[in-house]
Design a protein around this motif. Structure first.
Motif, PDB file in Angstrom:
ATOM      1  N   LEU A 174       0.798  -1.204  -0.302  1.00  0.00           N
ATOM      2  CA  LEU A 174      -0.413   0.061  -0.270  1.00  0.00           C
ATOM      3  C   LEU A 174       0.918   1.103  -0.080  1.00  0.00           C
ATOM      4  N   HIS A 175       2.101   1.107   0.473  1.00  0.00           N
ATOM      5  CA  HIS A 175       3.345   1.981  -0.211  1.00  0.00           C
ATOM      6  C   HIS A 175       3.249   2.368  -0.709  1.00  0.00           C
ATOM      7  N   GLY A 176       3.562   1.991  -1.998  1.00  0.00           N
ATOM      8  CA  GLY A 176       3.498   2.604  -3.284  1.00  0.00           C
ATOM      9  C   GLY A 176       4.922   1.939  -3.911  1.00  0.00           C
ATOM     10  N   GLY A 177       5.834   1.027  -2.873  1.00  0.00           N
ATOM     11  CA  GLY A 177       7.381   1.004  -3.078  1.00  0.00           C
ATOM     12  C   GLY A 177       7.183  -0.799  -4.337  1.00  0.00           C
ATOM     13  N   GLY A 178       6.273  -1.662  -3.849  1.00  0.00           N
ATOM     14  CA  GLY A 178       6.033  -2.779  -4.389  1.00  0.00           C
ATOM     15  C   GLY A 178       5.323  -1.783  -6.062  1.00  0.00           C
ATOM     16  N   LEU A 179       4.019  -1.184  -5.699  1.00  0.00           N
ATOM     17  CA  LEU A 179       3.712  -0.571  -6.952  1.00  0.00           C
ATOM     18  C   LEU A 179       4.528  -0.344  -8.332  1.00  0.00           C
ATOM     19  N   GLY A 180       5.451   0.859  -7.947  1.00  0.00           N
ATOM     20  CA  GLY A 180       6.722   1.075  -8.840  1.00  0.00           C
ATOM     21  C   GLY A 180       7.941  -0.073  -9.479  1.00  0.00           C
ATOM     22  N   ILE A 181       7.739  -1.248  -8.441  1.00  0.00           N
ATOM     23  CA  ILE A 181       8.460  -2.194  -8.840  1.00  0.00           C
ATOM     24  C   ILE A 181       8.041  -2.385  -9.632  1.00  0.00           C
ATOM     25  N   ASP A 229      19.634  19.133 -11.177  1.00  0.00           N
ATOM     26  CA  ASP A 229      18.418  18.114 -10.963  1.00  0.00           C
ATOM     27  C   ASP A 229      19.607  16.827 -10.008  1.00  0.00           C
ATOM     28  N   VAL A 230      18.626  17.598  -8.227  1.00  0.00           N
ATOM     29  CA  VAL A 230      19.015  16.485  -7.560  1.00  0.00           C
ATOM     30  C   VAL A 230      17.532  15.812  -7.527  1.00  0.00           C
ATOM     31  N   PHE A 231      17.448  14.736  -6.977  1.00  0.00           N
ATOM     32  CA  PHE A 231      16.952  13.499  -7.281  1.00  0.00           C
ATOM     33  C   PHE A 231      16.780  13.407  -5.410  1.00  0.00           C
ATOM     34  N   LEU A 232      15.168  13.429  -5.271  1.00  0.00           N
ATOM     35  CA  LEU A 232      15.110  12.505  -3.941  1.00  0.00           C
ATOM     36  C   LEU A 232      13.902  11.720  -4.210  1.00  0.00           C
ATOM     37  N   ALA A 233      14.936  10.597  -3.189  1.00  0.00           N
ATOM     38  CA  ALA A 233      14.644   8.830  -2.986  1.00  0.00           C
ATOM     39  C   ALA A 233      14.294   8.666  -2.326  1.00  0.00           C
ATOM     40  N   GLY A 234      13.948   7.316  -2.142  1.00  0.00           N
ATOM     41  CA  GLY A 234      14.278   5.644  -0.291  1.00  0.00           C
ATOM     42  C   GLY A 234      13.254   5.924  -0.094  1.00  0.00           C
ATOM     43  N   ILE A 283      17.287 -13.281  -6.147  1.00  0.00           N
ATOM     44  CA  ILE A 283      15.793 -12.052  -5.365  1.00  0.00           C
ATOM     45  C   ILE A 283      17.228 -10.962  -6.194  1.00  0.00           C
ATOM     46  N   GLU A 284      16.195 -10.088  -6.073  1.00  0.00           N
ATOM     47  CA  GLU A 284      16.541  -8.790  -5.879  1.00  0.00           C
ATOM     48  C   GLU A 284      16.020  -7.729  -5.124  1.00  0.00           C
ATOM     49  N   THR A 285      16.417  -6.679  -5.013  1.00  0.00           N
ATOM     50  CA  THR A 285      15.343  -5.324  -4.433  1.00  0.00           C
ATOM     51  C   THR A 285      15.781  -4.512  -5.412  1.00  0.00           C
ATOM     52  N   ASP A 286      14.670  -3.648  -5.110  1.00  0.00           N
ATOM     53  CA  ASP A 286      15.121  -2.050  -6.062  1.00  0.00           C
ATOM     54  C   ASP A 286      15.533  -1.476  -6.260  1.00  0.00           C
ATOM     55  N   LEU A 287      16.291  -1.881  -5.067  1.00  0.00           N
ATOM     56  CA  LEU A 287      17.202  -0.104  -3.656  1.00  0.00           C
ATOM     57  C   LEU A 287      18.944  -1.168  -4.547  1.00  0.00           C
ATOM     58  N   GLY A 288      18.753  -2.487  -4.436  1.00  0.00           N
ATOM     59  CA  GLY A 288      20.143  -3.021  -5.201  1.00  0.00           C
ATOM     60  C   GLY A 288      20.338  -3.119  -6.915  1.00  0.00           C
ATOM     61  N   LEU A 289      19.303  -3.269  -7.487  1.00  0.00           N
ATOM     62  CA  LEU A 289      19.504  -3.008  -8.807  1.00  0.00           C
ATOM     63  C   LEU A 289      19.735  -1.536  -9.001  1.00  0.00           C
ATOM     64  N   PHE A 290      18.900  -0.376  -8.014  1.00  0.00           N
ATOM     65  CA  PHE A 290      19.228   0.910  -8.510  1.00  0.00           C
ATOM     66  C   PHE A 290      20.757   1.327  -8.294  1.00  0.00           C
ATOM     67  N   PHE A 291      21.702   1.301  -7.807  1.00  0.00           N
ATOM     68  CA  PHE A 291      22.981   1.215  -7.252  1.00  0.00           C
ATOM     69  C   PHE A 291      23.385   0.875  -8.234  1.00  0.00           C
ATOM     70  N   ASP A 292      23.479  -0.607  -9.231  1.00  0.00           N
ATOM     71  CA  ASP A 292      23.873  -0.932  -9.877  1.00  0.00           C
ATOM     72  C   ASP A 292      23.316  -0.273 -10.982  1.00  0.00           C
ATOM     73  N   TRP A 293      23.104   0.531 -10.887  1.00  0.00           N
ATOM     74  CA  TRP A 293      22.515   0.847 -12.857  1.00  0.00           C
ATOM     75  C   TRP A 293      22.469   2.729 -12.680  1.00  0.00           C
ATOM     76  N   CYS A 294      22.161   2.941 -11.233  1.00  0.00           N
ATOM     77  CA  CYS A 294      22.631   4.513 -11.173  1.00  0.00           C
ATOM     78  C   CYS A 294      23.865   4.975 -11.833  1.00  0.00           C
ATOM     79  N   SER A 334       9.192   3.641  -5.239  1.00  0.00           N
ATOM     80  CA  SER A 334      10.172   2.955  -5.677  1.00  0.00           C
ATOM     81  C   SER A 334      11.659   3.814  -6.683  1.00  0.00           C
ATOM     82  N   VAL A 335      12.493   3.199  -6.077  1.00  0.00           N
ATOM     83  CA  VAL A 335      13.632   4.209  -6.523  1.00  0.00           C
ATOM     84  C   VAL A 335      13.997   3.958  -7.889  1.00  0.00           C
ATOM     85  N   LEU A 336      13.256   3.147  -9.012  1.00  0.00           N
ATOM     86  CA  LEU A 336      13.843   2.430  -9.957  1.00  0.00           C
ATOM     87  C   LEU A 336      12.393   2.754 -10.575  1.00  0.00           C
ATOM     88  N   GLU A 337      11.619   4.428 -10.383  1.00  0.00           N
ATOM     89  CA  GLU A 337      10.417   5.112 -10.914  1.00  0.00           C
ATOM     90  C   GLU A 337      11.414   6.033 -11.485  1.00  0.00           C
TER      91      GLU A 337
END
Length: 476
Positions: free
Chosen positions: A18-25, A141-146, A100-111, A151-154
Protein backbone atom coordinates in the motif's frame (compact mmCIF):
# COMPACT_ATOMS: atom_id res chain seq x y z
CA UNK A 1 21.80 -7.87 -15.09
CA UNK A 2 21.39 -4.75 -17.21
CA UNK A 3 18.17 -2.86 -17.94
CA UNK A 4 18.14 -4.16 -21.53
CA UNK A 5 18.06 -7.72 -20.17
CA UNK A 6 14.67 -7.20 -18.50
CA UNK A 7 12.62 -7.67 -21.69
CA UNK A 8 10.98 -11.08 -21.84
CA UNK A 9 11.98 -12.07 -18.30
CA UNK A 10 9.41 -13.65 -15.96
CA UNK A 11 9.48 -11.45 -12.86
CA UNK A 12 7.62 -12.18 -9.63
CA UNK A 13 7.07 -9.05 -7.54
CA UNK A 14 6.58 -10.14 -3.93
CA UNK A 15 4.67 -7.58 -1.93
CA UNK A 16 2.58 -5.16 -3.97
CA UNK A 17 1.69 -3.28 -0.80
CA UNK A 18 0.00 0.00 0.00
CA UNK A 19 3.02 2.29 0.33
CA UNK A 20 3.87 2.55 -3.39
CA UNK A 21 7.18 0.68 -3.42
CA UNK A 22 5.82 -2.58 -4.82
CA UNK A 23 3.67 -0.63 -7.25
CA UNK A 24 6.74 1.17 -8.61
CA UNK A 25 8.68 -2.07 -9.02
CA UNK A 26 5.82 -3.74 -10.91
CA UNK A 27 5.35 -0.72 -13.16
CA UNK A 28 9.07 -0.42 -13.94
CA UNK A 29 9.46 -4.04 -15.02
CA UNK A 30 6.18 -4.10 -16.97
CA UNK A 31 7.18 -0.95 -18.88
CA UNK A 32 10.52 -2.56 -19.75
CA UNK A 33 8.89 -5.61 -21.30
CA UNK A 34 8.99 -8.18 -18.48
CA UNK A 35 6.21 -10.68 -17.83
CA UNK A 36 5.24 -9.44 -14.37
CA UNK A 37 3.37 -11.44 -11.74
CA UNK A 38 2.52 -9.37 -8.66
CA UNK A 39 1.62 -11.30 -5.53
CA UNK A 40 0.47 -10.11 -2.11
CA UNK A 41 -1.21 -11.74 0.88
CA UNK A 42 -3.61 -8.81 1.03
CA UNK A 43 -6.86 -9.41 -0.88
CA UNK A 44 -7.77 -7.47 -4.02
CA UNK A 45 -10.28 -5.20 -2.25
CA UNK A 46 -7.55 -3.87 0.08
CA UNK A 47 -5.21 -3.26 -2.87
CA UNK A 48 -7.79 -1.60 -5.08
CA UNK A 49 -6.04 1.79 -5.12
CA UNK A 50 -2.66 0.25 -5.95
CA UNK A 51 -4.04 -1.91 -8.76
CA UNK A 52 -5.89 1.06 -10.28
CA UNK A 53 -2.56 2.86 -10.73
CA UNK A 54 -1.25 -0.10 -12.75
CA UNK A 55 -4.19 -0.14 -15.14
CA UNK A 56 -3.20 -0.70 -18.76
CA UNK A 57 -0.01 -2.61 -17.95
CA UNK A 58 0.35 -6.34 -18.63
CA UNK A 59 0.56 -7.60 -15.08
CA UNK A 60 -0.85 -10.84 -13.66
CA UNK A 61 -2.07 -10.70 -10.05
CA UNK A 62 -2.11 -13.42 -7.39
CA UNK A 63 -3.69 -11.78 -4.36
CA UNK A 64 -4.82 -12.96 -0.95
CA UNK A 65 -2.07 -15.57 -1.00
CA UNK A 66 1.43 -16.47 -2.17
CA UNK A 67 1.95 -19.61 -4.28
CA UNK A 68 5.20 -21.57 -4.20
CA UNK A 69 5.00 -22.12 -7.96
CA UNK A 70 5.33 -18.38 -8.59
CA UNK A 71 8.72 -18.39 -6.87
CA UNK A 72 9.98 -21.40 -8.79
CA UNK A 73 8.69 -20.63 -12.29
CA UNK A 74 10.37 -17.23 -12.49
CA UNK A 75 13.58 -15.73 -13.89
CA UNK A 76 13.71 -13.16 -11.11
CA UNK A 77 12.00 -12.52 -7.76
CA UNK A 78 11.75 -8.89 -6.62
CA UNK A 79 11.59 -8.67 -2.82
CA UNK A 80 9.71 -5.77 -1.26
CA UNK A 81 11.69 -4.36 1.73
CA UNK A 82 8.79 -5.28 4.03
CA UNK A 83 9.26 -9.01 3.28
CA UNK A 84 11.56 -10.74 5.81
CA UNK A 85 14.62 -12.67 4.60
CA UNK A 86 13.38 -15.90 6.19
CA UNK A 87 10.13 -15.99 4.19
CA UNK A 88 9.51 -19.58 3.10
CA UNK A 89 8.79 -18.36 -0.42
CA UNK A 90 12.15 -16.64 -0.70
CA UNK A 91 13.84 -19.73 0.71
CA UNK A 92 12.17 -21.86 -1.98
CA UNK A 93 13.37 -19.44 -4.67
CA UNK A 94 16.93 -19.72 -3.30
CA UNK A 95 16.73 -23.52 -3.31
CA UNK A 96 15.82 -23.39 -7.01
CA UNK A 97 18.62 -20.85 -7.68
CA UNK A 98 16.15 -18.15 -8.73
CA UNK A 99 17.83 -14.71 -8.37
CA UNK A 100 16.28 -12.52 -5.64
CA UNK A 101 16.70 -8.76 -5.93
CA UNK A 102 15.50 -5.53 -4.33
CA UNK A 103 14.80 -2.30 -6.14
CA UNK A 104 17.55 -0.54 -4.19
CA UNK A 105 20.16 -3.14 -5.07
CA UNK A 106 19.39 -2.81 -8.77
CA UNK A 107 19.27 0.97 -8.49
CA UNK A 108 22.83 1.06 -7.13
CA UNK A 109 23.94 -1.11 -10.06
CA UNK A 110 22.20 1.01 -12.68
CA UNK A 111 22.30 4.60 -11.36
CA UNK A 112 24.75 6.72 -13.42
CA UNK A 113 24.90 9.59 -10.90
CA UNK A 114 26.64 9.94 -7.51
CA UNK A 115 24.51 8.98 -4.50
CA UNK A 116 24.17 10.56 -1.07
CA UNK A 117 22.65 7.99 1.30
CA UNK A 118 21.09 8.81 4.68
CA UNK A 119 20.25 6.30 7.38
CA UNK A 120 19.69 6.20 11.14
CA UNK A 121 16.82 5.34 13.44
CA UNK A 122 15.44 8.88 13.58
CA UNK A 123 15.82 11.94 11.41
CA UNK A 124 16.73 10.32 8.10
CA UNK A 125 13.69 11.63 6.18
CA UNK A 126 14.18 15.21 7.33
CA UNK A 127 17.96 15.07 6.87
CA UNK A 128 17.65 13.67 3.33
CA UNK A 129 15.08 16.29 2.34
CA UNK A 130 17.23 19.08 3.85
CA UNK A 131 20.25 17.90 1.85
CA UNK A 132 18.16 17.84 -1.34
CA UNK A 133 16.77 21.32 -0.60
CA UNK A 134 20.25 22.77 0.04
CA UNK A 135 21.76 21.17 -3.06
CA UNK A 136 18.75 22.28 -5.08
CA UNK A 137 19.82 25.88 -4.49
CA UNK A 138 23.09 25.19 -6.34
CA UNK A 139 22.43 22.32 -8.77
CA UNK A 140 19.69 21.99 -11.39
CA UNK A 141 18.83 18.30 -11.04
CA UNK A 142 18.73 16.80 -7.55
CA UNK A 143 16.61 13.67 -7.03
CA UNK A 144 15.20 12.76 -3.61
CA UNK A 145 14.02 9.16 -3.20
CA UNK A 146 14.38 6.02 -1.08
CA UNK A 147 12.20 5.14 1.88
CA UNK A 148 9.45 7.54 0.81
CA UNK A 149 6.51 5.46 -0.49
CA UNK A 150 7.85 5.16 -4.05
CA UNK A 151 10.33 2.79 -5.66
CA UNK A 152 13.73 4.23 -6.53
CA UNK A 153 13.37 2.52 -9.92
CA UNK A 154 10.66 5.05 -10.82
CA UNK A 155 13.18 7.90 -11.04
CA UNK A 156 15.95 5.89 -12.73
CA UNK A 157 15.06 6.70 -16.38
CA UNK A 158 15.36 10.46 -15.69
CA UNK A 159 18.83 10.39 -14.11
CA UNK A 160 22.04 11.26 -15.97
CA UNK A 161 25.64 11.21 -14.79
CA UNK A 162 25.90 14.87 -13.73
CA UNK A 163 22.78 14.75 -11.53
CA UNK A 164 22.81 14.15 -7.75
CA UNK A 165 20.68 11.51 -6.03
CA UNK A 166 19.78 11.74 -2.32
CA UNK A 167 18.36 8.55 -0.82
CA UNK A 168 16.75 7.92 2.55
CA UNK A 169 17.66 4.31 3.39
CA UNK A 170 15.97 2.02 5.93
CA UNK A 171 17.67 -0.97 7.54
CA UNK A 172 15.54 -3.33 5.43
CA UNK A 173 16.55 -1.59 2.22
CA UNK A 174 20.22 -1.67 3.20
CA UNK A 175 19.97 -5.39 3.97
CA UNK A 176 18.92 -5.93 0.36
CA UNK A 177 22.17 -4.33 -0.83
CA UNK A 178 24.51 -6.84 0.79
CA UNK A 179 24.85 -9.02 -2.30
CA UNK A 180 25.79 -5.98 -4.39
CA UNK A 181 28.59 -4.92 -2.01
CA UNK A 182 28.05 -1.24 -2.74
CA UNK A 183 27.68 1.82 -0.53
CA UNK A 184 26.86 5.43 -1.47
CA UNK A 185 29.72 7.81 -2.22
CA UNK A 186 28.48 10.03 0.61
CA UNK A 187 26.91 8.28 3.60
CA UNK A 188 25.17 9.93 6.56
CA UNK A 189 24.43 8.14 9.84
CA UNK A 190 22.14 10.16 12.13
CA UNK A 191 21.73 8.00 15.26
CA UNK A 192 20.95 4.55 16.62
CA UNK A 193 18.09 3.58 18.93
CA UNK A 194 16.42 0.19 19.48
CA UNK A 195 13.84 -0.23 16.70
CA UNK A 196 12.09 -2.93 14.65
CA UNK A 197 12.83 -5.50 17.36
CA UNK A 198 9.60 -7.21 16.33
CA UNK A 199 11.51 -8.18 13.16
CA UNK A 200 15.15 -8.34 14.27
CA UNK A 201 16.42 -10.89 16.78
CA UNK A 202 18.65 -8.30 18.43
CA UNK A 203 19.75 -4.66 18.32
CA UNK A 204 23.13 -5.86 17.04
CA UNK A 205 21.49 -7.46 13.99
CA UNK A 206 19.61 -4.23 13.29
CA UNK A 207 22.84 -2.22 13.52
CA UNK A 208 24.65 -4.62 11.17
CA UNK A 209 22.10 -3.94 8.45
CA UNK A 210 22.41 -0.19 9.02
CA UNK A 211 26.21 -0.35 8.66
CA UNK A 212 25.90 -1.51 5.05
CA UNK A 213 25.59 2.21 4.22
CA UNK A 214 29.38 2.62 4.68
CA UNK A 215 30.70 -0.97 4.62
CA UNK A 216 31.78 -0.87 0.97
CA UNK A 217 32.80 2.76 0.69
CA UNK A 218 36.10 3.59 -1.02
CA UNK A 219 38.97 5.71 0.40
CA UNK A 220 37.78 8.89 -1.34
CA UNK A 221 34.16 8.45 -0.20
CA UNK A 222 32.71 10.42 2.73
CA UNK A 223 31.06 9.21 5.95
CA UNK A 224 29.17 11.84 7.99
CA UNK A 225 28.63 10.75 11.61
CA UNK A 226 26.75 12.14 14.61
CA UNK A 227 29.43 12.76 17.23
CA UNK A 228 26.80 12.97 20.01
CA UNK A 229 25.69 9.34 19.54
CA UNK A 230 28.21 7.04 21.22
CA UNK A 231 27.44 4.07 18.97
CA UNK A 232 27.51 6.09 15.76
CA UNK A 233 30.66 7.97 16.79
CA UNK A 234 32.59 4.72 17.05
CA UNK A 235 31.67 3.70 13.51
CA UNK A 236 34.61 5.94 12.55
CA UNK A 237 36.89 3.07 13.59
CA UNK A 238 35.40 0.91 10.83
CA UNK A 239 35.19 3.57 8.13
CA UNK A 240 36.75 2.94 4.73
CA UNK A 241 36.37 6.55 3.57
CA UNK A 242 36.90 10.03 5.00
CA UNK A 243 35.06 10.68 8.28
CA UNK A 244 33.35 13.93 9.20
CA UNK A 245 31.58 14.57 12.53
CA UNK A 246 28.72 16.95 13.34
CA UNK A 247 27.49 17.81 16.82
CA UNK A 248 25.11 19.85 18.96
CA UNK A 249 28.18 20.77 21.03
CA UNK A 250 31.20 22.89 20.10
CA UNK A 251 33.54 20.37 18.47
CA UNK A 252 36.33 22.93 18.39
CA UNK A 253 36.58 22.63 22.18
CA UNK A 254 37.15 18.86 22.21
CA UNK A 255 39.05 18.26 18.94
CA UNK A 256 42.44 18.17 20.67
CA UNK A 257 41.24 15.77 23.39
CA UNK A 258 39.62 13.06 21.25
CA UNK A 259 41.71 10.81 18.98
CA UNK A 260 38.72 9.95 16.79
CA UNK A 261 37.88 13.60 16.25
CA UNK A 262 41.53 14.55 15.75
CA UNK A 263 41.75 12.10 12.82
CA UNK A 264 38.43 13.22 11.29
CA UNK A 265 37.11 16.39 9.73
CA UNK A 266 35.03 18.75 11.85
CA UNK A 267 31.67 19.31 10.21
CA UNK A 268 28.82 21.50 11.36
CA UNK A 269 28.40 22.20 15.07
CA UNK A 270 26.24 24.33 17.33
CA UNK A 271 27.47 27.10 19.61
CA UNK A 272 24.65 28.94 21.34
CA UNK A 273 22.17 29.85 18.61
CA UNK A 274 24.77 29.84 15.82
CA UNK A 275 25.87 27.02 13.53
CA UNK A 276 29.50 26.85 12.40
CA UNK A 277 31.30 24.58 9.96
CA UNK A 278 34.87 23.38 10.46
CA UNK A 279 35.82 26.02 13.02
CA UNK A 280 34.41 28.99 14.89
CA UNK A 281 35.72 31.21 12.11
CA UNK A 282 33.12 29.96 9.64
CA UNK A 283 29.56 30.76 10.68
CA UNK A 284 26.93 29.24 8.39
CA UNK A 285 23.61 30.33 9.91
CA UNK A 286 21.72 30.93 13.15
CA UNK A 287 18.41 29.86 14.66
CA UNK A 288 16.46 32.75 13.13
CA UNK A 289 17.24 31.29 9.68
CA UNK A 290 15.03 28.20 10.17
CA UNK A 291 11.65 27.29 11.64
CA UNK A 292 12.21 23.60 12.42
CA UNK A 293 11.50 22.85 16.09
CA UNK A 294 13.53 20.84 18.59
CA UNK A 295 17.16 19.88 19.10
CA UNK A 296 16.63 16.71 17.08
CA UNK A 297 15.84 18.86 14.05
CA UNK A 298 18.87 21.08 14.66
CA UNK A 299 20.93 17.87 14.58
CA UNK A 300 19.34 17.05 11.21
CA UNK A 301 20.30 20.50 9.92
CA UNK A 302 23.89 20.00 11.13
CA UNK A 303 24.10 16.68 9.26
CA UNK A 304 22.78 18.24 6.06
CA UNK A 305 25.16 21.21 6.26
CA UNK A 306 28.11 18.85 6.79
CA UNK A 307 27.21 16.99 3.59
CA UNK A 308 26.70 19.97 1.32
CA UNK A 309 29.75 21.81 2.66
CA UNK A 310 32.25 18.93 2.58
CA UNK A 311 31.09 17.07 -0.52
CA UNK A 312 29.73 19.94 -2.63
CA UNK A 313 31.26 23.16 -1.22
CA UNK A 314 27.82 24.79 -1.03
CA UNK A 315 27.97 28.50 -0.10
CA UNK A 316 26.53 29.47 3.29
CA UNK A 317 24.28 31.98 1.54
CA UNK A 318 22.46 29.24 -0.39
CA UNK A 319 22.21 27.08 2.75
CA UNK A 320 20.47 29.90 4.60
CA UNK A 321 18.15 30.43 1.66
CA UNK A 322 17.19 26.74 1.61
CA UNK A 323 16.54 26.74 5.37
CA UNK A 324 14.30 29.82 5.22
CA UNK A 325 12.10 28.20 2.58
CA UNK A 326 12.11 24.69 4.05
CA UNK A 327 8.79 23.28 5.25
CA UNK A 328 8.56 20.30 7.65
CA UNK A 329 7.68 17.00 6.02
CA UNK A 330 4.16 15.67 6.31
CA UNK A 331 3.62 13.66 9.47
CA UNK A 332 6.61 15.11 11.32
CA UNK A 333 5.56 17.78 13.83
CA UNK A 334 3.24 19.11 11.13
CA UNK A 335 0.85 21.80 12.37
CA UNK A 336 -2.35 20.89 10.54
CA UNK A 337 -4.85 23.29 12.15
CA UNK A 338 -5.49 25.96 14.76
CA UNK A 339 -8.99 25.88 16.17
CA UNK A 340 -10.18 28.05 19.07
CA UNK A 341 -6.53 28.85 19.94
CA UNK A 342 -5.69 25.12 20.09
CA UNK A 343 -2.94 23.76 17.83
CA UNK A 344 -3.31 20.31 16.26
CA UNK A 345 -0.01 18.65 15.32
CA UNK A 346 0.46 15.54 13.17
CA UNK A 347 3.57 13.58 14.18
CA UNK A 348 2.36 10.19 12.94
CA UNK A 349 5.86 9.23 11.76
CA UNK A 350 6.90 8.98 15.42
CA UNK A 351 6.70 5.18 15.48
CA UNK A 352 9.09 4.66 18.40
CA UNK A 353 9.24 6.02 21.97
CA UNK A 354 12.35 8.18 21.42
CA UNK A 355 10.65 10.02 18.56
CA UNK A 356 7.68 10.91 20.77
CA UNK A 357 10.00 12.03 23.57
CA UNK A 358 11.74 14.34 21.08
CA UNK A 359 8.37 15.74 19.98
CA UNK A 360 7.31 16.43 23.58
CA UNK A 361 10.63 18.15 24.34
CA UNK A 362 10.41 20.29 21.21
CA UNK A 363 7.06 21.71 22.33
CA UNK A 364 8.49 22.48 25.78
CA UNK A 365 5.07 22.81 27.41
CA UNK A 366 2.84 21.04 29.91
CA UNK A 367 -0.37 21.81 28.05
CA UNK A 368 -0.17 18.84 25.67
CA UNK A 369 -2.98 16.40 24.99
CA UNK A 370 -1.13 13.40 23.58
CA UNK A 371 -2.62 10.83 21.20
CA UNK A 372 -0.42 7.72 21.34
CA UNK A 373 -0.45 3.92 21.29
CA UNK A 374 -0.80 1.30 18.59
CA UNK A 375 1.05 -1.81 17.44
CA UNK A 376 4.07 -3.23 19.28
CA UNK A 377 7.63 -3.22 17.92
CA UNK A 378 9.30 -4.86 20.92
CA UNK A 379 10.46 -1.53 22.39
CA UNK A 380 10.61 -0.19 25.95
CA UNK A 381 8.25 2.60 27.10
CA UNK A 382 10.05 3.35 30.38
CA UNK A 383 11.62 6.68 29.35
CA UNK A 384 8.53 7.73 27.42
CA UNK A 385 6.35 7.16 30.49
CA UNK A 386 8.51 9.59 32.48
CA UNK A 387 8.31 12.18 29.71
CA UNK A 388 4.52 11.81 29.48
CA UNK A 389 4.06 12.26 33.22
CA UNK A 390 6.29 15.34 33.13
CA UNK A 391 4.87 17.07 30.03
CA UNK A 392 1.34 15.82 29.21
CA UNK A 393 -1.98 17.03 30.67
CA UNK A 394 -4.08 14.24 29.12
CA UNK A 395 -3.23 10.94 27.43
CA UNK A 396 -5.52 9.44 24.79
CA UNK A 397 -4.46 5.93 23.76
CA UNK A 398 -5.41 4.27 20.48
CA UNK A 399 -6.03 0.55 20.87
CA UNK A 400 -3.28 -1.81 19.72
CA UNK A 401 -0.93 -4.56 20.83
CA UNK A 402 1.43 -2.08 22.55
CA UNK A 403 -1.18 0.11 24.20
CA UNK A 404 -1.66 -1.95 27.37
CA UNK A 405 2.09 -1.95 27.98
CA UNK A 406 2.32 1.82 27.50
CA UNK A 407 -0.65 2.46 29.79
CA UNK A 408 0.85 0.26 32.54
CA UNK A 409 4.21 2.05 32.34
CA UNK A 410 2.53 5.47 32.58
CA UNK A 411 0.31 4.46 35.51
CA UNK A 412 3.31 2.99 37.34
CA UNK A 413 5.24 6.24 36.81
CA UNK A 414 2.27 8.27 38.08
CA UNK A 415 2.21 6.27 41.32
CA UNK A 416 5.97 6.62 41.66
CA UNK A 417 5.80 10.41 41.29
CA UNK A 418 2.54 10.84 43.20
CA UNK A 419 0.83 12.56 40.28
CA UNK A 420 -2.47 12.22 38.44
CA UNK A 421 -3.18 12.15 34.69
CA UNK A 422 -6.40 11.57 32.81
CA UNK A 423 -5.99 8.53 30.52
CA UNK A 424 -8.63 7.50 27.98
CA UNK A 425 -8.50 4.51 25.60
CA UNK A 426 -10.35 4.80 22.28
CA UNK A 427 -10.87 2.54 19.27
CA UNK A 428 -10.97 5.09 16.45
CA UNK A 429 -9.17 8.24 15.36
CA UNK A 430 -12.45 10.17 15.19
CA UNK A 431 -13.15 9.40 18.83
CA UNK A 432 -9.57 10.27 19.82
CA UNK A 433 -9.71 13.69 18.13
CA UNK A 434 -13.19 14.50 19.42
CA UNK A 435 -12.20 13.53 22.97
CA UNK A 436 -9.15 15.79 22.73
CA UNK A 437 -11.25 18.62 21.31
CA UNK A 438 -13.70 18.42 24.23
CA UNK A 439 -10.88 18.61 26.78
CA UNK A 440 -8.70 21.23 25.08
CA UNK A 441 -8.70 24.88 26.16
CA UNK A 442 -7.07 27.95 24.65
CA UNK A 443 -3.29 27.54 24.43
CA UNK A 444 -3.33 23.73 24.43
CA UNK A 445 -1.64 21.47 21.89
CA UNK A 446 -3.26 18.29 20.60
CA UNK A 447 -0.36 16.11 19.48
CA UNK A 448 -0.60 12.86 17.52
CA UNK A 449 2.76 11.23 18.25
CA UNK A 450 2.00 7.52 18.71
CA UNK A 451 5.40 5.99 19.66
CA UNK A 452 4.08 2.78 18.06
CA UNK A 453 3.58 1.17 14.68
CA UNK A 454 0.27 1.69 12.88
CA UNK A 455 -0.73 -1.73 11.59
CA UNK A 456 -4.01 -3.03 12.92
CA UNK A 457 -6.25 0.03 13.12
CA UNK A 458 -4.67 1.72 10.08
CA UNK A 459 -3.29 0.76 6.66
CA UNK A 460 0.04 2.41 7.49
CA UNK A 461 1.44 5.39 9.42
CA UNK A 462 0.46 7.88 6.70
CA UNK A 463 -3.11 6.60 6.74
CA UNK A 464 -3.07 7.21 10.51
CA UNK A 465 -1.93 10.79 9.90
CA UNK A 466 -4.50 11.31 7.15
CA UNK A 467 -7.29 10.11 9.44
CA UNK A 468 -6.07 12.51 12.14
CA UNK A 469 -6.12 15.45 9.71
CA UNK A 470 -9.57 14.48 8.41
CA UNK A 471 -10.95 14.22 11.95
CA UNK A 472 -9.45 17.59 12.92
CA UNK A 473 -10.89 19.32 9.85
CA UNK A 474 -14.35 17.96 10.63
CA UNK A 475 -14.41 19.50 14.12
CA UNK A 476 -17.10 22.13 14.60
Amino acid sequence: MKIKDIKGKKVTVMGLGLHGGGLGIARFFAKHGAYVLATDIKPANELKATIAKLKGLKIKYVLGQHRLEDFVNADLVMQNPGVPENSKYLLVAKEHKIPIETDLGLFFDWCPAPIVGVTGTKGKSTTASLIAAMLGQVYDDVFLAGNNRTSVLEILPDIVSNDIVVLELSSWQLAGMRSHKKSPQVAVFTNIYPDHLNRYDSLRQYIQDKKVIFKWQKPDDILILNYDDNVVRNFAKEAQGKVCFYSLTDLALVSDRDDLLARAKIGAFLQGKKIFYGSRKHKVCQSKDFSLRGKHNIANILAAISVVKLAYQAPSRTIRQALRHYKPLSGRLEVVARKQEVRYINDTCATMPEATIAALKSLNKQNIILLAGGAAKGLSFQKLAKSIVKRVKMLILLTGSATDQLEKKVRKELVKQGKELKIVIVDSMDLAVNTAHQEAVSGDVVLLSPACASFGMFKHEFDRGDQFIKAVKSLK
